[in-house]
Design an enzyme around this catalytic site. Structure first.
Site, short mmCIF file in Angstrom:
data_model
loop_
_atom_site.label_atom_id
_atom_site.label_comp_id
_atom_site.label_asym_id
_atom_site.label_seq_id
_atom_site.Cartn_x
_atom_site.Cartn_y
_atom_site.Cartn_z
CB THR A 164 11.61 -91.98 -57.72
OG1 THR A 164 12.98 -91.65 -57.65
CG2 THR A 164 11.46 -93.35 -58.34
CG ASN A 196 9.24 -80.82 -52.02
OD1 ASN A 196 9.74 -81.92 -51.90
ND2 ASN A 196 8.10 -80.61 -52.65
CD GLU A 232 6.47 -84.12 -52.79
OE1 GLU A 232 6.88 -82.99 -53.06
OE2 GLU A 232 7.20 -85.11 -52.64
#
Lengths: 420, 420
Positions: free
Chosen positions: B198, B406, B284
């Site tokens: 998001t 992840n 990330e």
């Protein structure tokens, strides 16, 4: 059992299973003269063939693709010359000249015209082919042509790049008292998406067929196999599927109206699909193989969009790697696929167990879903509940080893530029 | 210096820099009641505003997106309520009810109508919002509203998920003897492609403007910033950009025909572009920031296709990670982008040094190219030499730590399903 339900049977011999085909492979040191490995192979028919092929849609086509794409339409194609270690891509007019010279040398040894020899290359991009190391090995390559499982094994190894194992299969189909064989070899690696690495597949068959019909059957089989492990036509500079048919089985020529047509097509589909699945399973550092079935789409295009969006989502692939039945990430990818979907009508299943129903968490215990997602191979089903169209793709996880591998392994193209 | 060249100046205060805006944040334990962190923030104007927004194009829209997309068109929007820790996505009609209840509680404390409060959520997908932990904190959230750098810092931290640092910036623009301020906060993370996580961005300004004109300026600025770090409209279930303008600066209302229009738009662009770049840099486990400039395309669409294909190629991203100036992988992605390209006319530059010219290796020493690619930030330029259209995207590398992160970090949605 009707003729249309004749099932093909797996047999030995791979690319040389079909009558009249021989193969051989040699070590040229194409990538590194100090690390010899099988890196040049020749597949040859002892009689005239018809040839069919599908080629990369990438606008940057490697030299051998440009050449073979033209020559596959020729009458009496006889041989496929293929090397690993150098892709002969991004090499311009010099590369095209090298590709031609490879086929000229092979043709001279085979007593053929160069136009009868197709050529494929896979490996490093942007470097000239080391012709001085390659050409001298062609006489022994031709001299060693032979059929049988050993020749198949050599040929399938000679086209490997980062593949960890050779890939081949052959099947036979009874046809009017005779037997038709279809055999093939393939190389893949890269991730399962062929935009990531070259995919090569060579198939030989002793069926009798016209060039136009063979092309038709080939295109349909590629659509059901290699195109199910790709997205949106994204393909590498070198991707190629070639099929040679020489009629040596002695069967009567088949056509789409023949009683044996469907059996042949099913056999060809089977060979390509098995090879395509082997490519996914042997993807670079892949640890999981996932079949994604999309059902209930309003259109075939929608079904395909959803399947490919999910299969290519990095976050979904990370979930696969972790063995997590992460239906939220699946729905997320379904949502951005561009297909017509309705959240409150979408169901997600892992191996037949419902994980999300109507877009919401389902009551299946998470432990049960985790058991499925922890398997090395499982099926993820997305039911859109909007229509009757379906699509299936085969995909894999992504691992940190993949990133490691692709960060370190490959040479920068042209880092040892050669000016010949 | 003409009015059109007035340059905005960076000032302190972020989201509360513009006059009449206050903010506050509290700890609710939304994700985990045992690990308290700032996870709910309120941004509020002390007078009526006009509001503009752009929202995810994902078909699976989170409940707060559905609600805010409607309410942003209302007159006199006053506040934005935003939480991290739970995305309130894939939560159906219950989720929509929760989103409404959040705004109703905040509106009651603020003495407003619920329709004057927008709401945004980011975090885990598929879990009901823990209303029992969230709602009781709203009175103290409202009571603590204040302006100044501390309030901005708190607000920017409260919307972080896997972000490693808060992101905010404010600028001021002289306007007819008065000063207009534009300030914003954002959260991103995931990879730089917002389909991965998001992206939220809230901007406040004390300019006077109509709702239609603010929407126009907002849409244009998003196109030049957040859409330059995304592909093809792929967006998460929750992506939202909201802009509130309250006129508190005392300037005369601006319109596209005002002399100050361009200065305002440039200021808004600057705020959004800086926030967008912060998102890429804080992706990330990202280690490199790469600007990709495509030039010489035949059409704007072609330029964009090429830029996005290269920016989103996993193999190119792996090259970036390894510091390799791998122009072969770049050309490969250019080739499958779908744009009109000609291999023999394509040049590739790393930081201004030519790596490939006319599709072939260029004479620049590889060590020089490696020096560029080893930098933390550099520009990759692709010159198609076919026309005059250009496009720029901002992207990052991918690291094995990204995959690790992840694979392990996120909970499976609904793994602790709540039935309320």
């Amino acid at each position: 059992m009707s003729k249309n339900q004749v099932k093909s049977k797996v047999v030995a011999g791979g690319i040389t299973a079909a009558q009249g085909f021989r193969a051989h492979a040699v070590q040229c040191g194409i990538k590194d003269p100090k690390k010899l490995r099988l890196d040049l192979t020749l597949i040859c028919s002892d009689r005239p063939t018809v040839a069919a092929g599908t080629f990369t849609t990438n606008k940057m086509k490697a030299a051998p693709v440009l050449l073979s794409e033209k020559r596959v339409r020729n009458v009496d194609v006889r041989a496929i010359l293929a090397n690993s270690g150098n892709a002969n891509a991004c090499t311009g007019v010099d590369g095209l000249q090298d590709a031609k010279a490879m086929t000229e040398t092979a043709a001279a040894e085979l007593k053929l015209r160069a136009s009868q020899v197709l050529v494929c290359s896979t490996g490093i991009i942007g470097l000239r082919m080391p012709m001085d190391r390659l050409l001298p090995h062609i006489p022994s390559l031709v001299a060693g042509l032979v059929d049988g499982p050993d020749a198949n094994d050599q040929a399938s190894r000679a086209i490997m790049t980062s593949d960890t194992k050779p890939k081949s299969i052959a099947v036979e189909i009874p046809m009017g008292g005779k037997v038709v064989k279809i055999g093939g070899i393939a190389k893949g690696a890269g991730m399962i998406n062929p935009n990531m690495a070259t995919m090569l597949c060579f198939i030989t068959t002793d069926v009798a067929i016209s060039r136009a019909d063979l092309q038709k059957a080939t295109k349909a089989a590629v659509e059901q196999s290699f195109n199910r492990i790709t997205i949106d036509g994204d393909m590498s500079t070198n991707d190629t599927v070639l099929v040679l048919a020489n009629g040596a089985s002695g069967v009567k020529p088949i056509t789409p109206s023949s009683s044996h047509w469907k059996a042949f097509c099913r056999g060809l589909n089977r060979v390509m699909l098995e090879l395509a699945k082997m490519i996914v399973r042997d993807g670079e550092r892949v640890t999981r193989f996932v079949q994604i079935d999309v059902r209930g789409a309003r259109s075939a295009t929608d079904a395909r969009k959803v399947a490919e969006a999910v299969a290519n989502s990095l976050l979904v692939k990370c979930s696969f790697h972790g063995g997590d039945p992460n239906w939220g990430r699946v729905l997320h990818a379904v949502g951005y696929s561009g297909a017509h979907v309705v959240e409150s009508q979408t169901d997600v299943y892992f191996g037949g167990l419902v994980a999300a129903r109507s877009g919401l968490v389902a009551p299946t215990p998470i432990e049960k879903l985790r058991e499925v997602a922890a398997q090395k191979e499982f099926t993820l089903t997305i039911e859109l509940n909007l229509g009757k169209q379906e699509y299936t793709v085969y995909t894999s996880d992504i691992s940190k080893e993949y990133v490691d591998f692709n960060t370190d392994e490959y040479a920068v193209p042209g880092s040892v530029p050669k000016k010949s």
